[in-house]
Write a protein that holds these residues in place. Structure first.
Motif, PDB file in Angstrom:
ATOM      1  N   GLY A 104      14.907  15.324 -12.340  1.00 59.82           N
ATOM      2  CA  GLY A 104      16.226  15.625 -12.909  1.00 59.82           C
ATOM      3  C   GLY A 104      17.365  15.474 -11.931  1.00 59.82           C
ATOM      4  N   ALA A 105      17.144  14.803 -10.805  1.00 58.98           N
ATOM      5  CA  ALA A 105      18.178  14.693  -9.775  1.00 58.98           C
ATOM      6  C   ALA A 105      19.413  13.953 -10.279  1.00 58.98           C
ATOM      7  N   ASP A 106      20.557  14.376  -9.801  1.00 57.84           N
ATOM      8  CA  ASP A 106      21.835  13.776 -10.192  1.00 57.84           C
ATOM      9  C   ASP A 106      22.093  12.552  -9.320  1.00 57.84           C
ATOM     10  N   LEU A 107      21.473  11.444  -9.683  1.00 59.70           N
ATOM     11  CA  LEU A 107      21.619  10.196  -8.949  1.00 59.70           C
ATOM     12  C   LEU A 107      22.230   9.146  -9.854  1.00 59.70           C
ATOM     13  N   ALA A 108      22.704   8.058  -9.258  1.00 59.45           N
ATOM     14  CA  ALA A 108      23.379   7.036 -10.049  1.00 59.45           C
ATOM     15  C   ALA A 108      23.067   5.645  -9.521  1.00 59.45           C
ATOM     16  N   ARG A 109      23.252   4.670 -10.359  1.00 61.26           N
ATOM     17  CA  ARG A 109      23.107   3.279  -9.945  1.00 61.26           C
ATOM     18  C   ARG A 109      24.055   3.008  -8.771  1.00 61.26           C
ATOM     19  N   GLY A 110      23.549   2.312  -7.768  1.00 59.27           N
ATOM     20  CA  GLY A 110      24.343   2.000  -6.588  1.00 59.27           C
ATOM     21  C   GLY A 110      24.144   2.968  -5.437  1.00 59.27           C
ATOM     22  N   ASP A 111      23.479   4.105  -5.675  1.00 54.69           N
ATOM     23  CA  ASP A 111      23.217   5.039  -4.577  1.00 54.69           C
ATOM     24  C   ASP A 111      22.368   4.366  -3.499  1.00 54.69           C
ATOM     25  N   GLU A 112      22.656   4.680  -2.247  1.00 55.41           N
ATOM     26  CA  GLU A 112      21.891   4.111  -1.141  1.00 55.41           C
ATOM     27  C   GLU A 112      20.503   4.748  -1.068  1.00 55.41           C
ATOM     28  N   VAL A 113      19.521   3.926  -0.801  1.00 56.83           N
ATOM     29  CA  VAL A 113      18.133   4.357  -0.654  1.00 56.83           C
ATOM     30  C   VAL A 113      17.688   4.053   0.770  1.00 56.83           C
ATOM     31  N   ILE A 114      17.151   5.066   1.468  1.00 56.83           N
ATOM     32  CA  ILE A 114      16.663   4.871   2.833  1.00 56.83           C
ATOM     33  C   ILE A 114      15.145   5.003   2.804  1.00 56.83           C
ATOM     34  N   TYR A 115      14.470   3.927   3.186  1.00 60.68           N
ATOM     35  CA  TYR A 115      13.012   3.926   3.234  1.00 60.68           C
ATOM     36  C   TYR A 115      12.498   4.612   4.494  1.00 60.68           C
ATOM     37  N   PHE A 116      13.107   4.311   5.622  1.00 63.69           N
ATOM     38  CA  PHE A 116      12.785   4.988   6.881  1.00 63.69           C
ATOM     39  C   PHE A 116      13.972   4.823   7.823  1.00 63.69           C
ATOM     40  N   SER A 127       0.802  -1.224   0.000  1.00 62.67           N
ATOM     41  CA  SER A 127       0.000   0.000   0.000  1.00 62.67           C
ATOM     42  C   SER A 127       0.835   1.275   0.000  1.00 62.67           C
ATOM     43  N   LEU A 128       2.155   1.161   0.082  1.00 61.92           N
ATOM     44  CA  LEU A 128       2.999   2.354   0.111  1.00 61.92           C
ATOM     45  C   LEU A 128       3.137   3.012  -1.258  1.00 61.92           C
ATOM     46  N   GLY A 129       2.827   2.274  -2.320  1.00 60.38           N
ATOM     47  CA  GLY A 129       2.922   2.872  -3.641  1.00 60.38           C
ATOM     48  C   GLY A 129       2.033   4.095  -3.766  1.00 60.38           C
ATOM     49  N   ASN A 130       2.578   5.180  -4.310  1.00 59.65           N
ATOM     50  CA  ASN A 130       1.886   6.463  -4.481  1.00 59.65           C
ATOM     51  C   ASN A 130       1.585   7.166  -3.160  1.00 59.65           C
ATOM     52  N   HIS A 131       2.154   6.694  -2.052  1.00 60.42           N
ATOM     53  CA  HIS A 131       1.917   7.325  -0.754  1.00 60.42           C
ATOM     54  C   HIS A 131       3.209   7.667   0.000  1.00 60.42           C
ATOM     55  N   ALA A 132       4.239   6.872  -0.166  1.00 59.28           N
ATOM     56  CA  ALA A 132       5.465   7.053   0.618  1.00 59.28           C
ATOM     57  C   ALA A 132       6.574   7.659  -0.241  1.00 59.28           C
ATOM     58  N   SER A 133       7.635   8.083   0.418  1.00 60.93           N
ATOM     59  CA  SER A 133       8.830   8.581  -0.263  1.00 60.93           C
ATOM     60  C   SER A 133      10.056   7.882   0.314  1.00 60.93           C
ATOM     61  N   ALA A 192       9.661   8.404   8.621  1.00 62.65           N
ATOM     62  CA  ALA A 192       8.739   7.903   7.610  1.00 62.65           C
ATOM     63  C   ALA A 192       7.856   6.753   8.081  1.00 62.65           C
ATOM     64  N   LEU A 193       8.188   6.108   9.202  1.00 65.35           N
ATOM     65  CA  LEU A 193       7.324   5.037   9.698  1.00 65.35           C
ATOM     66  C   LEU A 193       5.901   5.528   9.965  1.00 65.35           C
ATOM     67  N   THR A 194       5.747   6.790  10.311  1.00 62.91           N
ATOM     68  CA  THR A 194       4.407   7.342  10.524  1.00 62.91           C
ATOM     69  C   THR A 194       3.590   7.266   9.235  1.00 62.91           C
ATOM     70  N   THR A 195       4.213   7.596   8.101  1.00 62.53           N
ATOM     71  CA  THR A 195       3.548   7.484   6.802  1.00 62.53           C
ATOM     72  C   THR A 195       3.228   6.027   6.496  1.00 62.53           C
ATOM     73  N   TRP A 196       4.149   5.140   6.808  1.00 65.04           N
ATOM     74  CA  TRP A 196       3.931   3.713   6.574  1.00 65.04           C
ATOM     75  C   TRP A 196       2.728   3.212   7.370  1.00 65.04           C
ATOM     76  N   GLU A 197       2.620   3.648   8.618  1.00 61.81           N
ATOM     77  CA  GLU A 197       1.477   3.234   9.439  1.00 61.81           C
ATOM     78  C   GLU A 197       0.162   3.701   8.810  1.00 61.81           C
ATOM     79  N   ALA A 198       0.114   4.962   8.405  1.00 65.52           N
ATOM     80  CA  ALA A 198      -1.115   5.519   7.845  1.00 65.52           C
ATOM     81  C   ALA A 198      -1.499   4.832   6.536  1.00 65.52           C
ATOM     82  N   ALA A 199      -0.511   4.527   5.703  1.00 64.46           N
ATOM     83  CA  ALA A 199      -0.799   3.935   4.394  1.00 64.46           C
ATOM     84  C   ALA A 199      -1.157   2.459   4.491  1.00 64.46           C
TER      85      ALA A 199
END
Length: 233
Positions: free
Chosen positions: A183-195, A152-158, A204-211
């Motif tokens: 247009g962000a200057d990002l590249a393959r291998g960049d770290e992604v933090i969900y929460f 359910s996080l699709g279209n709701h979380a970042s 971001a866990l608050t958004t996860w709870e709501a979604a």
């Protein structure tokens, strides 16, 4: 071995020590920790070792965890009052009970797998629940519902990449999510933090709870029991 690109949970020992201190202030020195469900997915061994270092010597344990906890000096105390696990692990619901806003002990981390152009009018992921309103760029990032990322996080979380937030677009897939990076200057291998962590994705866990309709405890437990765990200071 932990994959350098696959999703994983990162556990902060300093955040755990701070959370235990807040929980003791609120719950009293005689209360014990609740380490059931593998310490809410954080790992009994990691949490029990840290508790022992700060002077806590007993916890409520699942039967399969008793031997592990006893090995680092934590005894089983099934009938004792427990400290608030929200304060210990930094769940959002503990915000109003602690003097300082607790920092989540757990972070969910993935990586950018690829980047491609998305044209205006094109859709993303299953059933095209997201249609691009203008030309943009999207990143495929590791982590999906097969690892415990709520669908359910699709279209709701970042997610956070290089210190900025980018929206998850379209439905969450089994092993990946799609993120609109513009247009962000990002590249393959960049770290992604969900929460988690100390950047903009921290709360971001608050958004996860709501979604999702799930509690923070349920969310982190599902992730921690499925994914590799790494411990940092």
């Amino acid at each position: 071995m932990i994959s350098p690109t696959g999703p994983r949970v990162r556990l902060s020992r300093s955040a755990l020590v701070a959370g235990v201190g807040q929980a003791i202030e609120a719950g009293g020195a005689d209360a014990v920790a609740d380490l059931r469900r593998d310490a809410y997915g954080h790992g009994v061994l990691f949490v029990a070792e840290t508790l022992a270092q700060v002077g806590i010597r007993a916890a409520v344990l699942d039967p399969e965890s008793v031997e592990v906890a006893q090995g680092v000096g934590i005894a089983a105390a099934p009938d004792a009052p427990t400290l608030n696990p929200g304060a210990i692990f930094g769940f959002p619901e503990a915000d109003s009970e602690a003097g300082d806003k607790p920092r989540p002990v757990m972070s969910l981390v993935g990586s950018v797998l690829s980047i491609k152009a998305l044209r205006a009018g094109e859709g993303v992921s299953y059933n095209y629940t997201h249609i691009a309103s203008q030309d943009t760029r999207i990143a495929l990032v590791s982590g999906g519902f097969g690892q415990g990322v709520a669908r359910s996080l699709g279209n709701h979380a970042s997610v956070e990449i290089r210190g900025a937030l980018y929206p998850v677009v379209g439905r969450v897939a089994m092993d990946v999510c799609v993120v609109d990076i513009g247009g962000a200057d990002l590249a393959r291998g960049d770290e992604v933090i969900y929460f988690g962590g100390e950047g903009p994705a921290g709360p971001a866990l608050t958004t996860w709870e709501a979604a999702s309709g799930l509690t923070a405890a349920e969310l982190v437990c599902a992730l921690g029991l499925r994914l590799p765990r790494e411990v940092v200071a």
